[in-house]
Write a protein that holds these residues in place. Structure first.
Motif, PDB file in Angstrom:
ATOM      1  N   THR A  24      50.662  29.358  43.133  1.00  0.00           N
ATOM      2  CA  THR A  24      51.001  30.092  42.248  1.00  0.00           C
ATOM      3  C   THR A  24      52.490  30.871  42.050  1.00  0.00           C
ATOM      4  N   HIS A  31      55.241  32.166  33.572  1.00  0.00           N
ATOM      5  CA  HIS A  31      54.491  33.586  32.936  1.00  0.00           C
ATOM      6  C   HIS A  31      55.513  34.249  32.194  1.00  0.00           C
ATOM      7  N   GLN A  63      43.653  27.920  41.090  1.00  0.00           N
ATOM      8  CA  GLN A  63      43.560  27.446  40.059  1.00  0.00           C
ATOM      9  C   GLN A  63      42.365  28.429  38.843  1.00  0.00           C
ATOM     10  N   GLN A  64      40.999  28.690  39.608  1.00  0.00           N
ATOM     11  CA  GLN A  64      40.548  29.147  38.894  1.00  0.00           C
ATOM     12  C   GLN A  64      40.825  31.373  39.390  1.00  0.00           C
ATOM     13  N   LEU A  67      43.785  31.450  36.785  1.00  0.00           N
ATOM     14  CA  LEU A  67      43.009  31.073  34.915  1.00  0.00           C
ATOM     15  C   LEU A  67      42.507  33.015  34.325  1.00  0.00           C
ATOM     16  N   LYS A  68      41.663  32.772  35.280  1.00  0.00           N
ATOM     17  CA  LYS A  68      40.677  34.716  35.011  1.00  0.00           C
ATOM     18  C   LYS A  68      41.753  35.674  34.507  1.00  0.00           C
ATOM     19  N   GLY A  70      45.141  34.705  33.045  1.00  0.00           N
ATOM     20  CA  GLY A  70      45.747  33.823  31.787  1.00  0.00           C
ATOM     21  C   GLY A  70      46.942  33.429  32.601  1.00  0.00           C
ATOM     22  N   TYR A  71      47.112  32.288  33.821  1.00  0.00           N
ATOM     23  CA  TYR A  71      47.904  31.777  34.518  1.00  0.00           C
ATOM     24  C   TYR A  71      47.645  30.256  34.549  1.00  0.00           C
ATOM     25  N   GLY A  72      48.297  29.096  33.971  1.00  0.00           N
ATOM     26  CA  GLY A  72      47.370  28.349  33.699  1.00  0.00           C
ATOM     27  C   GLY A  72      48.593  27.075  34.920  1.00  0.00           C
ATOM     28  N   GLN A  74      47.450  23.723  35.243  1.00  0.00           N
ATOM     29  CA  GLN A  74      47.300  21.952  35.164  1.00  0.00           C
ATOM     30  C   GLN A  74      48.095  21.412  35.379  1.00  0.00           C
TER      31      GLN A  74
END
Length: 167
Positions: A24, A31, A63-64, A67-68, A70-72, A74
């Motif tokens: 995280t 970012h 991850q979820q 992502l909410k 705006g951080y990926g 993957q």
């Protein structure tokens, strides 16, 4: 015109398994580095003090939640801290005291000054020294991790900019 070769500032975030907190921090700090246009000067990575999840992607809940906002994450895969990391990374930032102690035990003495707690760069939650492990809790824990990591990421980037890039 000759181009100056600038050595990248390497930052490593560390937690226990490298599937929740440190990835995280990796994603959030990357970012902020990208947003500041400094990706050519700052390299970001994450690792764990234990080999529980080597090669695995970050926890689905991490991850979820990321992502909410705006951080990926993957492309991230869990890895363990290696002996070379101590010489390679200028900032080796643990998420909690336990993992900092693990790092201190393994770190060659000439690199001990590179170790620290990530939240030492935060300013909003001065009572917090550690990023709590959300693994066994609910979704609120992952949101809390993001709050703390976002704040400390801004402080760390400000610190690096002021202390390292404007000398």
């Amino acid at each position: 015109m000759e181009h100056l070769k600038v050595e990248k500032i390497n930052v490593l975030f560390v937690c226990m398994g490298n599937i929740c907190r440190s990835p995280t921090a990796d994603a959030v700090f990357k970012h902020h580095v990208r947003s500041a246009g400094l990706e050519h000067l700052i390299h970001v990575d994450s690792a764990g003090t234990h080999a529980y999840h080597i090669g695995e992607p970050p926890d689905r809940r991490s991850q979820q939640a990321a992502l909410k906002r705006g951080y990926g994450m993957q492309g991230l895969r869990a890895r363990r801290v290696t002996p070379e990391d101590f010489s390679r990374f200028r900032y080796i930032l643990a998420m909690d005291h336990h993992n900092l102690e693990e790092l201190q035990q393994d770190c060659p003495s000439q690199y001990v000054d590179r170790l620290g707690l990530f939240l030492q760069y935060g300013n909003q939650w001065s009572t917090h020294q550690e990023v709590p492990d959300p693994y066994y809790g609910g979704s609120h824990g992952f949101e809390r991790v993001l709050d703390l990591v976002e704040n400390a990421s801004q402080g760390l980037l400000r610190h690096i900019f002021e202390k390292e890039l404007t000398r």
